[in-house]
Scaffold this motif. Sequence first.
Motif, PDB file in Angstrom:
ATOM      1  N   LEU A 150     -18.070   1.196  -7.588  1.00 27.58           N
ATOM      2  CA  LEU A 150     -17.322   0.262  -6.759  1.00 27.58           C
ATOM      3  C   LEU A 150     -17.318   0.708  -5.312  1.00 27.58           C
ATOM      4  O   LEU A 150     -17.070   1.872  -5.003  1.00 27.58           O
ATOM      5  N   SER A 151     -17.601  -0.237  -4.411  1.00 25.69           N
ATOM      6  CA  SER A 151     -17.430  -0.039  -2.975  1.00 25.69           C
ATOM      7  C   SER A 151     -16.549  -1.168  -2.484  1.00 25.69           C
ATOM      8  O   SER A 151     -16.957  -2.334  -2.501  1.00 25.69           O
ATOM      9  N   ALA A 152     -15.314  -0.851  -2.088  1.00 33.92           N
ATOM     10  CA  ALA A 152     -14.354  -1.892  -1.712  1.00 33.92           C
ATOM     11  C   ALA A 152     -13.647  -1.530  -0.416  1.00 33.92           C
ATOM     12  O   ALA A 152     -13.378  -0.354  -0.150  1.00 33.92           O
ATOM     13  N   ASP A 153     -13.361  -2.540   0.394  1.00 29.86           N
ATOM     14  CA  ASP A 153     -12.615  -2.328   1.631  1.00 29.86           C
ATOM     15  C   ASP A 153     -11.267  -1.694   1.316  1.00 29.86           C
ATOM     16  O   ASP A 153     -10.577  -2.101   0.371  1.00 29.86           O
ATOM     17  N   GLU A 154     -10.870  -0.720   2.139  1.00 25.80           N
ATOM     18  CA  GLU A 154      -9.596  -0.039   1.923  1.00 25.80           C
ATOM     19  C   GLU A 154      -8.414  -0.998   2.049  1.00 25.80           C
ATOM     20  O   GLU A 154      -7.368  -0.786   1.438  1.00 25.80           O
ATOM     21  N   SER A 155      -8.570  -2.071   2.815  1.00 25.70           N
ATOM     22  CA  SER A 155      -7.466  -3.014   3.004  1.00 25.70           C
ATOM     23  C   SER A 155      -7.061  -3.702   1.714  1.00 25.70           C
ATOM     24  O   SER A 155      -5.933  -4.198   1.579  1.00 25.70           O
ATOM     25  N   LEU A 156      -7.968  -3.728   0.730  1.00 23.40           N
ATOM     26  CA  LEU A 156      -7.666  -4.388  -0.543  1.00 23.40           C
ATOM     27  C   LEU A 156      -6.744  -3.561  -1.424  1.00 23.40           C
ATOM     28  O   LEU A 156      -6.117  -4.082  -2.341  1.00 23.40           O
ATOM     29  N   ALA A 157      -6.674  -2.257  -1.159  1.00 23.20           N
ATOM     30  CA  ALA A 157      -5.894  -1.373  -2.026  1.00 23.20           C
ATOM     31  C   ALA A 157      -4.422  -1.738  -2.031  1.00 23.20           C
ATOM     32  O   ALA A 157      -3.744  -1.619  -3.055  1.00 23.20           O
ATOM     33  N   ALA A 158      -3.888  -2.183  -0.896  1.00 20.08           N
ATOM     34  CA  ALA A 158      -2.454  -2.467  -0.794  1.00 20.08           C
ATOM     35  C   ALA A 158      -2.091  -3.870  -1.268  1.00 20.08           C
ATOM     36  O   ALA A 158      -0.912  -4.186  -1.422  1.00 20.08           O
ATOM     37  N   ARG A 159      -3.076  -4.712  -1.502  1.00 22.51           N
ATOM     38  CA  ARG A 159      -2.790  -6.072  -1.938  1.00 22.51           C
ATOM     39  C   ARG A 159      -2.477  -6.095  -3.440  1.00 22.51           C
ATOM     40  O   ARG A 159      -3.069  -5.351  -4.208  1.00 22.51           O
TER      41      ARG A 159
END
Length: 211
Positions: A150-159
Amino acid sequence: MSSTATALRPAAAGISVLLALALLPGVAHAGVNLDKRIDVDLVNADMASFFQAFGELAGVRVALDPGLDAEQQVSIRLENVSARTVLAAACESMDCRWKFHDESLLIEPLPGTAGRQGARPLDELIDVKVTHAHGREVLSSIAQMLGADLSADESLAARIVSLELDRRSIGEALDTACAKLGCQWQLVAGEHRPLLRVQAGARPAPGSGPG
């Protein structure tokens, strides 16, 4: 020569998450808390070592079916997820399923499988149920189902997202998750296995932001 690194540890208490896969039957068992939150960081760990460490952390005796290849390797990285989610991700990677039997957690091969090669197809049907879960946790679990990194934007972690999908394809699960999280996904070739690339994009669906 392959290197092996294994780390399983308790995680801080957090929101409740339940991931249920149609291929992985299992029920709650007295004295064993599969909702306990843990962190998993595994690189090329063999099946036997992984389940031994998991059993010690979860407080349950683990028995491996003789039909399993105890030396096959698995790599999993999950943070602050339930022990049940870890079991699901590990068994998806190693073509196994789990159940409680005679006071033990029994790990056995999936019926009729002799080891699948490569990633699972995006149209394979699964059940997904998550409640108030962090976006990255959900995406990481789906990546594990696919046998992908997985490669995911860090901004998605808090959603935060909740999903309840029955007999839906993995691709549909990703579409639904990204509609709620406000992201776009793409499955591409990686160096050793497929890469699930997720980027923040569209605005999250109403009611799916940080909670």
